[in-house]
Design an enzyme around this catalytic site. Sequence first.
Site, PDB file in Angstrom:
ATOM      1  N   GLN A 119      62.246  65.661  78.373  1.00 37.15           N
ATOM      2  CA  GLN A 119      61.624  64.859  77.320  1.00 37.15           C
ATOM      3  C   GLN A 119      62.475  63.633  76.980  1.00 37.15           C
ATOM      4  O   GLN A 119      61.948  62.569  76.652  1.00 37.15           O
ATOM      5  CB  GLN A 119      61.432  65.734  76.070  1.00 37.15           C
ATOM      6  CG  GLN A 119      60.414  65.197  75.084  1.00 37.15           C
ATOM      7  CD  GLN A 119      58.977  65.508  75.499  1.00 37.15           C
ATOM      8  OE1 GLN A 119      58.683  66.603  75.949  1.00 37.15           O
ATOM      9  NE2 GLN A 119      58.088  64.544  75.340  1.00 37.15           N
ATOM     10  N   LYS A 122      61.661  61.085  79.622  1.00 37.14           N
ATOM     11  CA  LYS A 122      60.244  60.702  79.473  1.00 37.14           C
ATOM     12  C   LYS A 122      60.065  59.763  78.288  1.00 37.14           C
ATOM     13  O   LYS A 122      59.429  58.727  78.393  1.00 37.14           O
ATOM     14  CB  LYS A 122      59.414  61.974  79.269  1.00 37.14           C
ATOM     15  CG  LYS A 122      57.935  61.736  79.158  1.00 37.14           C
ATOM     16  CD  LYS A 122      57.185  62.956  78.617  1.00 37.14           C
ATOM     17  CE  LYS A 122      57.486  64.238  79.355  1.00 37.14           C
ATOM     18  NZ  LYS A 122      56.532  65.317  78.996  1.00 37.14           N
ATOM     19  N   LYS A 134      62.535  69.749  72.264  1.00 39.45           N
ATOM     20  CA  LYS A 134      61.455  70.693  72.570  1.00 39.45           C
ATOM     21  C   LYS A 134      61.668  71.929  71.725  1.00 39.45           C
ATOM     22  O   LYS A 134      62.807  72.250  71.361  1.00 39.45           O
ATOM     23  CB  LYS A 134      61.477  71.095  74.050  1.00 39.45           C
ATOM     24  CG  LYS A 134      60.150  71.610  74.555  1.00 39.45           C
ATOM     25  CD  LYS A 134      59.222  70.443  74.851  1.00 39.45           C
ATOM     26  CE  LYS A 134      57.849  70.868  75.258  1.00 39.45           C
ATOM     27  NZ  LYS A 134      57.109  69.714  75.826  1.00 39.45           N
ATOM     28  N   ASP A 174      52.150  71.683  72.819  1.00 38.64           N
ATOM     29  CA  ASP A 174      52.446  71.908  74.246  1.00 38.64           C
ATOM     30  C   ASP A 174      51.646  73.158  74.617  1.00 38.64           C
ATOM     31  O   ASP A 174      50.658  73.472  73.936  1.00 38.64           O
ATOM     32  CB  ASP A 174      53.959  72.084  74.477  1.00 38.64           C
ATOM     33  CG  ASP A 174      54.351  71.998  75.952  1.00 38.64           C
ATOM     34  OD1 ASP A 174      54.403  70.885  76.490  1.00 38.64           O
ATOM     35  OD2 ASP A 174      54.567  73.058  76.581  1.00 38.64           O
ATOM     36  N   THR A 217      47.272  62.753  77.226  1.00 41.70           N
ATOM     37  CA  THR A 217      48.096  63.155  78.372  1.00 41.70           C
ATOM     38  C   THR A 217      47.271  63.102  79.662  1.00 41.70           C
ATOM     39  O   THR A 217      47.704  62.525  80.671  1.00 41.70           O
ATOM     40  CB  THR A 217      48.677  64.565  78.165  1.00 41.70           C
ATOM     41  OG1 THR A 217      49.275  64.630  76.875  1.00 41.70           O
ATOM     42  CG2 THR A 217      49.724  64.883  79.223  1.00 41.70           C
TER      43      THR A 217
HETATM   44  P1  NDP Z   1      47.461  74.487  77.248  1.00 39.79           P
HETATM   45  O1  NDP Z   1      48.020  75.646  76.553  1.00 39.79           O
HETATM   46  O2  NDP Z   1      46.368  73.713  76.603  1.00 39.79           O
HETATM   47  O3  NDP Z   1      46.955  74.892  78.694  1.00 39.79           O
HETATM   48  C1  NDP Z   1      47.818  75.458  79.606  1.00 39.79           C
HETATM   49  C2  NDP Z   1      47.042  75.835  80.850  1.00 39.79           C
HETATM   50  O4  NDP Z   1      47.964  76.168  81.881  1.00 39.79           O
HETATM   51  C3  NDP Z   1      46.149  77.039  80.643  1.00 39.79           C
HETATM   52  O5  NDP Z   1      45.013  76.944  81.460  1.00 39.79           O
HETATM   53  C4  NDP Z   1      47.060  78.176  81.076  1.00 39.79           C
HETATM   54  O6  NDP Z   1      46.384  79.341  81.506  1.00 39.79           O
HETATM   55  C5  NDP Z   1      47.803  77.540  82.221  1.00 39.79           C
HETATM   56  N1  NDP Z   1      49.103  78.201  82.367  1.00 39.79           N
HETATM   57  C6  NDP Z   1      50.071  78.312  81.422  1.00 39.79           C
HETATM   58  N2  NDP Z   1      51.103  79.022  81.871  1.00 39.79           N
HETATM   59  C7  NDP Z   1      50.771  79.373  83.134  1.00 39.79           C
HETATM   60  C8  NDP Z   1      51.424  80.112  84.123  1.00 39.79           C
HETATM   61  N3  NDP Z   1      52.639  80.660  83.913  1.00 39.79           N
HETATM   62  N4  NDP Z   1      50.802  80.253  85.327  1.00 39.79           N
HETATM   63  C9  NDP Z   1      49.566  79.725  85.541  1.00 39.79           C
HETATM   64  N5  NDP Z   1      48.896  79.016  84.621  1.00 39.79           N
HETATM   65  C10 NDP Z   1      49.494  78.842  83.444  1.00 39.79           C
HETATM   66  O7  NDP Z   1      48.716  73.536  77.549  1.00 39.79           O
HETATM   67  P2  NDP Z   1      48.744  71.976  77.918  1.00 39.79           P
HETATM   68  O8  NDP Z   1      47.541  71.610  78.683  1.00 39.79           O
HETATM   69  O9  NDP Z   1      49.065  71.236  76.682  1.00 39.79           O
HETATM   70  O10 NDP Z   1      50.043  71.911  78.850  1.00 39.79           O
HETATM   71  C11 NDP Z   1      49.975  72.020  80.265  1.00 39.79           C
HETATM   72  C12 NDP Z   1      51.218  71.410  80.874  1.00 39.79           C
HETATM   73  O11 NDP Z   1      51.294  70.019  80.506  1.00 39.79           O
HETATM   74  C13 NDP Z   1      52.550  72.006  80.421  1.00 39.79           C
HETATM   75  O12 NDP Z   1      53.475  71.925  81.493  1.00 39.79           O
HETATM   76  C14 NDP Z   1      52.992  71.067  79.308  1.00 39.79           C
HETATM   77  O13 NDP Z   1      54.388  71.104  79.113  1.00 39.79           O
HETATM   78  C15 NDP Z   1      52.543  69.737  79.891  1.00 39.79           C
HETATM   79  N6  NDP Z   1      52.373  68.633  78.957  1.00 39.79           N
HETATM   80  C16 NDP Z   1      51.573  68.747  77.855  1.00 39.79           C
HETATM   81  C17 NDP Z   1      51.392  67.662  77.035  1.00 39.79           C
HETATM   82  C18 NDP Z   1      50.472  67.690  75.868  1.00 39.79           C
HETATM   83  O14 NDP Z   1      50.298  66.642  75.227  1.00 39.79           O
HETATM   84  N7  NDP Z   1      49.834  68.802  75.556  1.00 39.79           N
HETATM   85  C19 NDP Z   1      52.095  66.384  77.264  1.00 39.79           C
HETATM   86  C20 NDP Z   1      52.855  66.359  78.496  1.00 39.79           C
HETATM   87  C21 NDP Z   1      52.990  67.458  79.277  1.00 39.79           C
HETATM   88  P3  NDP Z   1      46.432  80.681  80.612  1.00 39.79           P
HETATM   89  O15 NDP Z   1      45.385  80.482  79.575  1.00 39.79           O
HETATM   90  O16 NDP Z   1      46.113  81.777  81.574  1.00 39.79           O
HETATM   91  O17 NDP Z   1      47.816  80.813  80.040  1.00 39.79           O
HETATM   92  O1  2IT Z   2      55.694  67.498  77.147  1.00 40.02           O
HETATM   93  C1  2IT Z   2      55.279  66.653  76.339  1.00 40.02           C
HETATM   94  O2  2IT Z   2      55.491  65.450  76.486  1.00 40.02           O
HETATM   95  C2  2IT Z   2      54.485  67.120  75.197  1.00 40.02           C
HETATM   96  N1  2IT Z   2      54.234  68.318  75.098  1.00 40.02           N
HETATM   97  C3  2IT Z   2      54.029  66.150  74.147  1.00 40.02           C
HETATM   98  C4  2IT Z   2      55.136  65.908  73.157  1.00 40.02           C
HETATM   99  C5  2IT Z   2      54.747  65.064  71.967  1.00 40.02           C
HETATM  100  O3  2IT Z   2      55.650  64.908  71.120  1.00 40.02           O
HETATM  101  O4  2IT Z   2      53.629  64.577  71.863  1.00 40.02           O
END
Ligand code: NDP
Ligand code: 2IT
Length: 455
Positions: A119, A122, A134, A174, A217
């Site tokens: 982070q 980033k 985080k 997250d 995102t």
């Molecule tokens: P969500 O909780 O909304 O969704 C996560 C998704 O990934 C779900 O479909 C989940 O499935 C799946 N998942 C989680 N853990 C695992 C695992 N161990 N193996 C397989 N599938 C898995 O999270 P986000 O969409 O917010 O986050 C997804 C990724 O993006 C993460 O790496 C996060 O750090 C990153 N990210 C998020 C940001 C944001 O703004 N939200 C910004 C930048 C990066 P299940 O329901 O089965 O757990």
């Molecule tokens: O991994 C990421 O960049 C996030 N989960 C978003 C963090 C934020 O402060 O919006």
Amino acid sequence: MYSIMNQFTRNYIDGFMAEVVAKNPGEPEFHQAVREVVESIAPYITENPQLIDQKILERIVEPERIVIFRVPWTDDRGDVHINRGFRVQCNSAIGPYKGGIRFHPSVNLSIMKFLAFEQTFKNALTTLPMGGAKGGSDFNPRGKSDAEVMRFCQSFMTELQRHIGSNTDVPAGDIGVGGREIGYLFGQYKRLRDEFTGTLTGKGLAWGGSLLRPEATGYGLCYFAEQMLATRGESFQGKKVNISGAGNVAQYAAQKAMRLGAKVQTLSDSDGFIYDPEGLNEEKMAFVFELKNIRRGRIKEYVQKYPQAQYFPGERPWKIACDIALPCATQNEIEEADAENIVKGGAICVAEGANMPTTPEAIRIIQGAGLLYSPGKASNAGGVATSGLEMSQNSMRQRWTAEEVDNYLHRIMQDIHSACVKYGKEADGTVNYVKGANLAGFIKVAGAMTDQGLV
Ligand code: NDP
Ligand code: 2IT
């Protein structure tokens, strides 16, 4: 890379990593994230000995502060549960700590530290003044009632509130933390501190949230991938796109890729993936939004509604041939065999929506085959960047239109792409986005740390 690096630099990396591993035992994800950055920036460091003298790298890998705390709560039957809470405040050289909160049973210190470390770079790339942090907990929201999630969030915030603030540390969502959780966390923060500030981002629109933060995102990922594709005269138009995950990032990446003319073929969760050979459309996306965000169901239900699609239990989407792969689920979800499948399937681009979804061996295979490849810290930065825009709107007590926010987001993703090109262009004209992102982020943070003295 290895062969052209001189022996002094190689020795520097090996010595540095040996110390990091010894000092942080049992933290493989943290070692992995640090190694990737150190490999990229070591040639720069060894050419700038003042950075070695000032031990900038040793300082960057040592979080400024880590808080670990007990989170007790009761379920709907009155049974008591104890979870562990974390906040890793990695670096505040360029702004208040900023980064998401993850609720997932896998959460541990290694995962929290790797995410806070990523982070930091980033956030530096976003061009906005935000440090890196985080947080999270090993709490599993799956199958919990709203009331249980609320009690957990209230207990978590009862401790966290001492360590955050709009000028100190601004958490967001997250994995496992979305609009519902941010609401409960914000409510408890406000109640305990008696102040209405922008201390969390991802808030509801009626209470300080920014338009387009939920989309940011996934949309930003597609804007970044568009830029990558353009370097080779390509676009999303008519391309087959595989997406992993079915959560916040995956949903909006799918929507934007589709709207840019691509055929989105897959979505997944930790139980398996769906393959729709006809591709998603607006109606199918509306079903996915309702399934995941309202009913909180599983992705396999997609094939009950759309029987032309197939469900592959226990598998990942990478075995289906595609042009563009957008991993949007979690860390290390593209391993060597997956990378080989992606290459064999004829893909031209892998752009990361998740944080560190590709293992180092898989990255070598993808880069070695000449694919466009971007690390999450560059291509998923649109989420935190829009959080930064939410902070600005909160400070100004204003609200921008969706168009204004989208324009900012577009510009920021273009600026990140330009920084990657500036610092990552190789002699043969190709762009190494890993090197570019790490170097651009590092130079900014290291410069700020140098200016501020030994703190
Ligand atoms: P969500 O909780 O909304 O969704 C996560 C998704 O990934 C779900 O479909 C989940 O499935 C799946 N998942 C989680 N853990 C695992 C695992 N161990 N193996 C397989 N599938 C898995 O999270 P986000 O969409 O917010 O986050 C997804 C990724 O993006 C993460 O790496 C996060 O750090 C990153 N990210 C998020 C940001 C944001 O703004 N939200 C910004 C930048 C990066 P299940 O329901 O089965 O757990
Ligand atoms: O991994 C990421 O960049 C996030 N989960 C978003 C963090 C934020 O402060 O919006």
